[in-house]
Design a protein around this motif. Structure first.
Motif, short mmCIF file in Angstrom:
data_model
loop_
_atom_site.label_atom_id
_atom_site.label_comp_id
_atom_site.label_asym_id
_atom_site.label_seq_id
_atom_site.Cartn_x
_atom_site.Cartn_y
_atom_site.Cartn_z
N MET A 145 32.81 8.21 22.91
CA MET A 145 32.16 9.21 23.72
C MET A 145 32.67 10.61 23.36
O MET A 145 31.91 11.54 23.33
CB MET A 145 32.43 8.88 25.19
N THR A 146 33.96 10.74 23.12
CA THR A 146 34.52 12.04 22.78
C THR A 146 33.93 12.56 21.49
O THR A 146 33.67 13.73 21.37
CB THR A 146 36.05 11.91 22.64
N GLN A 147 33.70 11.64 20.53
CA GLN A 147 33.13 12.02 19.24
C GLN A 147 31.73 12.62 19.42
O GLN A 147 31.41 13.64 18.85
CB GLN A 147 33.08 10.79 18.32
N THR A 148 30.87 11.99 20.20
CA THR A 148 29.51 12.48 20.38
C THR A 148 29.49 13.76 21.21
O THR A 148 28.65 14.63 20.97
CB THR A 148 28.62 11.42 21.06
N THR A 149 30.39 13.91 22.16
CA THR A 149 30.45 15.12 22.96
C THR A 149 30.84 16.30 22.09
O THR A 149 30.23 17.37 22.16
CB THR A 149 31.45 14.97 24.11
N ASN A 150 31.84 16.12 21.23
CA ASN A 150 32.26 17.18 20.31
C ASN A 150 31.12 17.52 19.36
O ASN A 150 30.89 18.68 19.07
CB ASN A 150 33.50 16.77 19.54
N ARG A 151 30.44 16.52 18.87
CA ARG A 151 29.32 16.74 17.95
C ARG A 151 28.21 17.53 18.66
O ARG A 151 27.63 18.44 18.09
CB ARG A 151 28.81 15.37 17.46
N PHE A 152 27.96 17.17 19.92
CA PHE A 152 26.94 17.87 20.69
C PHE A 152 27.30 19.35 20.85
O PHE A 152 26.48 20.23 20.62
CB PHE A 152 26.78 17.21 22.07
N PHE A 153 28.56 19.61 21.22
CA PHE A 153 28.99 20.99 21.39
C PHE A 153 29.02 21.76 20.07
O PHE A 153 28.68 22.94 20.03
CB PHE A 153 30.36 21.06 22.08
N ASP A 154 29.40 21.08 19.01
CA ASP A 154 29.38 21.72 17.69
C ASP A 154 27.95 22.11 17.31
O ASP A 154 27.70 23.22 16.84
CB ASP A 154 29.97 20.79 16.63
N ASP A 155 27.03 21.18 17.49
CA ASP A 155 25.63 21.46 17.17
C ASP A 155 25.07 22.56 18.06
O ASP A 155 24.33 23.45 17.61
CB ASP A 155 24.77 20.19 17.30
N PHE A 156 25.44 22.52 19.34
CA PHE A 156 24.97 23.53 20.27
C PHE A 156 25.52 24.91 19.90
O PHE A 156 24.80 25.91 19.91
CB PHE A 156 25.38 23.16 21.71
N ALA A 157 26.79 24.98 19.54
CA ALA A 157 27.42 26.24 19.13
C ALA A 157 26.76 26.78 17.87
O ALA A 157 26.49 27.98 17.75
CB ALA A 157 28.92 26.05 18.91
N LYS A 158 26.46 25.88 16.93
CA LYS A 158 25.79 26.29 15.69
C LYS A 158 24.40 26.83 16.01
O LYS A 158 23.97 27.86 15.47
CB LYS A 158 25.70 25.12 14.71
N LEU A 159 23.69 26.15 16.90
CA LEU A 159 22.36 26.59 17.29
C LEU A 159 22.41 27.97 17.94
O LEU A 159 21.60 28.85 17.63
CB LEU A 159 21.75 25.58 18.27
N MET A 160 23.38 28.21 18.80
CA MET A 160 23.51 29.52 19.46
C MET A 160 23.87 30.61 18.46
O MET A 160 23.37 31.73 18.52
CB MET A 160 24.57 29.46 20.57
N THR A 161 24.74 30.27 17.50
CA THR A 161 25.11 31.23 16.47
C THR A 161 23.90 31.59 15.63
O THR A 161 23.65 32.78 15.34
CB THR A 161 26.23 30.66 15.57
N ASP A 162 23.13 30.59 15.24
CA ASP A 162 21.92 30.84 14.45
C ASP A 162 20.91 31.67 15.25
O ASP A 162 20.26 32.57 14.71
CB ASP A 162 21.28 29.53 14.00
N ALA A 163 20.77 31.37 16.54
CA ALA A 163 19.83 32.11 17.39
C ALA A 163 20.27 33.56 17.53
O ALA A 163 19.44 34.48 17.49
CB ALA A 163 19.73 31.45 18.76
N ALA A 164 21.57 33.78 17.68
CA ALA A 164 22.08 35.15 17.79
C ALA A 164 21.83 35.91 16.49
O ALA A 164 21.45 37.09 16.50
CB ALA A 164 23.57 35.14 18.13
N GLY A 165 22.03 35.24 15.36
CA GLY A 165 21.77 35.88 14.07
C GLY A 165 20.30 36.22 13.91
O GLY A 165 19.94 37.30 13.42
N ALA A 166 19.43 35.30 14.31
CA ALA A 166 17.99 35.55 14.23
C ALA A 166 17.59 36.70 15.15
O ALA A 166 16.79 37.56 14.77
CB ALA A 166 17.22 34.29 14.59
N ALA A 167 18.15 36.73 16.34
CA ALA A 167 17.84 37.82 17.28
C ALA A 167 18.31 39.15 16.73
O ALA A 167 17.62 40.16 16.85
CB ALA A 167 18.49 37.54 18.64
N ASP A 168 19.48 39.16 16.11
CA ASP A 168 20.00 40.40 15.51
C ASP A 168 19.09 40.86 14.38
O ASP A 168 18.80 42.05 14.25
CB ASP A 168 21.43 40.19 15.02
#
Length: 87
Positions: free
Chosen positions: A1-24
């Motif tokens: 469970m810890t592995q998938t939670t970390n993966r989820f947060f990593d993917d979510f963080a990457k998505l937010m970073t990409d979205a911020a870059g696109a918005a910029d």
């Protein structure tokens, strides 16, 4: 469970970073577009650029000073002519 939670947060963080870059990127493109449109509008309205305005203003100030100096000189010459007429 810890592995998938970390993966989820990593993917979510990457998505937010990409979205911020696109918005910029969209922000920069919008600013560039708006600046271009504003410059075109001002050009079409025959609005003077600041540098040209300042140059003409300096010329007008210099001409005003020269006119004032010439007016004083003319007044002095006229006074001298009147003095010579009376003498």
């Amino acid at each position: 469970m810890t592995q998938t939670t970390n993966r989820f947060f990593d993917d979510f963080a990457k998505l937010m970073t990409d979205a911020a870059g696109a918005a910029d990127g969209m922000k920069r493109e919008t600013e560039t577009f708006m600046r271009g449109q504003a410059e075109k509008f001002l050009r079409d309205m025959n609005v003077v650029v600041r540098e040209d305005f300042e140059a003409v203003r300096e010329m007008a100030q210099k001409a005003r000073q020269e006119n004032e100096a010439l007016a004083l000189r003319i007044a002095a010459l006229e006074a001298e002519v009147e003095r010579l007429k009376r003498a």
